[in-house]
Motif scaffolding. Sequence first.
Motif, mmCIF file in Angstrom:
data_model
loop_
_atom_site.group_PDB
_atom_site.id
_atom_site.type_symbol
_atom_site.label_atom_id
_atom_site.label_comp_id
_atom_site.label_asym_id
_atom_site.label_seq_id
_atom_site.Cartn_x
_atom_site.Cartn_y
_atom_site.Cartn_z
ATOM 1 N N GLY A 1 5.180 -16.675 -10.124
ATOM 2 C CA GLY A 1 5.955 -17.814 -9.649
ATOM 3 C C GLY A 1 6.517 -17.655 -8.257
ATOM 4 O O GLY A 1 7.242 -18.528 -7.764
ATOM 5 N N LEU A 2 6.170 -16.549 -7.587
ATOM 6 C CA LEU A 2 6.651 -16.350 -6.222
ATOM 7 C C LEU A 2 5.948 -17.249 -5.216
ATOM 8 O O LEU A 2 6.378 -17.351 -4.066
ATOM 9 C CB LEU A 2 6.468 -14.881 -5.807
ATOM 10 C CG LEU A 2 7.482 -13.887 -6.375
ATOM 11 C CD1 LEU A 2 7.027 -12.465 -6.105
ATOM 12 C CD2 LEU A 2 8.871 -14.130 -5.787
ATOM 13 N N ASP A 3 4.871 -17.902 -5.649
ATOM 14 C CA ASP A 3 4.175 -18.822 -4.744
ATOM 15 C C ASP A 3 5.077 -19.975 -4.309
ATOM 16 O O ASP A 3 4.866 -20.570 -3.253
ATOM 17 C CB ASP A 3 2.891 -19.347 -5.377
ATOM 18 C CG ASP A 3 3.100 -19.936 -6.755
ATOM 19 O OD1 ASP A 3 4.051 -19.532 -7.452
ATOM 20 O OD2 ASP A 3 2.302 -20.796 -7.156
ATOM 21 N N THR A 4 6.107 -20.265 -5.103
ATOM 22 C CA THR A 4 7.077 -21.289 -4.712
ATOM 23 C C THR A 4 7.704 -20.949 -3.370
ATOM 24 O O THR A 4 7.947 -21.827 -2.535
ATOM 25 C CB THR A 4 8.179 -21.417 -5.774
ATOM 26 O OG1 THR A 4 7.578 -21.770 -7.018
ATOM 27 C CG2 THR A 4 9.206 -22.465 -5.386
ATOM 28 N N TYR A 5 7.957 -19.661 -3.148
ATOM 29 C CA TYR A 5 8.574 -19.206 -1.905
ATOM 30 C C TYR A 5 7.524 -19.027 -0.802
ATOM 31 O O TYR A 5 7.712 -19.484 0.329
ATOM 32 C CB TYR A 5 9.304 -17.883 -2.135
ATOM 33 C CG TYR A 5 10.450 -17.992 -3.111
ATOM 34 C CD1 TYR A 5 11.717 -18.373 -2.698
ATOM 35 C CD2 TYR A 5 10.254 -17.730 -4.472
ATOM 36 C CE1 TYR A 5 12.770 -18.482 -3.592
ATOM 37 C CE2 TYR A 5 11.291 -17.844 -5.380
ATOM 38 C CZ TYR A 5 12.548 -18.220 -4.942
ATOM 39 O OH TYR A 5 13.583 -18.338 -5.842
ATOM 40 N N VAL A 6 6.430 -18.375 -1.138
ATOM 41 C CA VAL A 6 5.426 -18.059 -0.130
ATOM 42 C C VAL A 6 4.787 -19.321 0.446
ATOM 43 O O VAL A 6 4.504 -19.401 1.648
ATOM 44 C CB VAL A 6 4.338 -17.144 -0.737
ATOM 45 C CG1 VAL A 6 3.189 -16.944 0.252
ATOM 46 C CG2 VAL A 6 4.941 -15.792 -1.122
ATOM 47 N N LEU A 7 4.580 -20.326 -0.396
ATOM 48 C CA LEU A 7 3.901 -21.541 0.049
ATOM 49 C C LEU A 7 4.867 -22.658 0.453
ATOM 50 O O LEU A 7 4.433 -23.774 0.735
ATOM 51 C CB LEU A 7 2.975 -22.058 -1.062
ATOM 52 C CG LEU A 7 1.871 -21.105 -1.518
ATOM 53 C CD1 LEU A 7 1.054 -21.733 -2.637
ATOM 54 C CD2 LEU A 7 0.967 -20.698 -0.362
#
Length: 209
Positions: free
Chosen positions: A161-167
């Motif tokens: 769920g870190l893609d929320t931050y990275v993207l």
Amino acid sequence: MLLLADDFFFVAHDSISMKRRLADRVVRLGLAGALLGEQVLFRRINVRGERIRVVDPSPPRDALAHTVLDHLLAEPGVTSMRDWLRFFAQDAYEKVLQRLIREGHVYVREERRFLRVITVFEPTMTTRAGWPESRLASRLSAGAALEPPDVVLAGLVAATGLDTYVLADTPPHARPYLQRVVSSLPPSLREVVNQTATAVGDAVLNART
């Protein structure tokens, strides 16, 4: 040089405050997946389905990677990826943090808060701490080629769920590009990502029940 689990550790924290972005259990599972991913990248293990097989028992140079492989060699009858994820998740956070401290990427200091002295850690350079996230974001935004460790990192970022931050500040095509490059991973690395995603999903579901 930062290894896969080190990169994931930094992405899982705000690069300035070093506050965790995810629940503790999810961060630990992501780090466990990254530690096993390192073993695949070092060509020490293969993963097929849910099964891990050691293919090269020679110790990696890195001390933590050496320890991880020693655990796998000591229990040849335990081949379940999920079992190993749960096992390494128990102290993955502390072990990776110790490696970052040992390599000079993080330092520890004591801070007084409300009549208590607590131990906090900070990156030695905020630019270095933020580099794994900014590197991923810029390359996914540009549709640029990623090295295998960064593709695995992207997969673990999405799995936790870190893609929320990275993207967050990337163009719309970055997400499908991330999914496309992760799906192109070799089977062993793709299984590491998939099994980590399953373990995270189970942990989140159990926390809600």
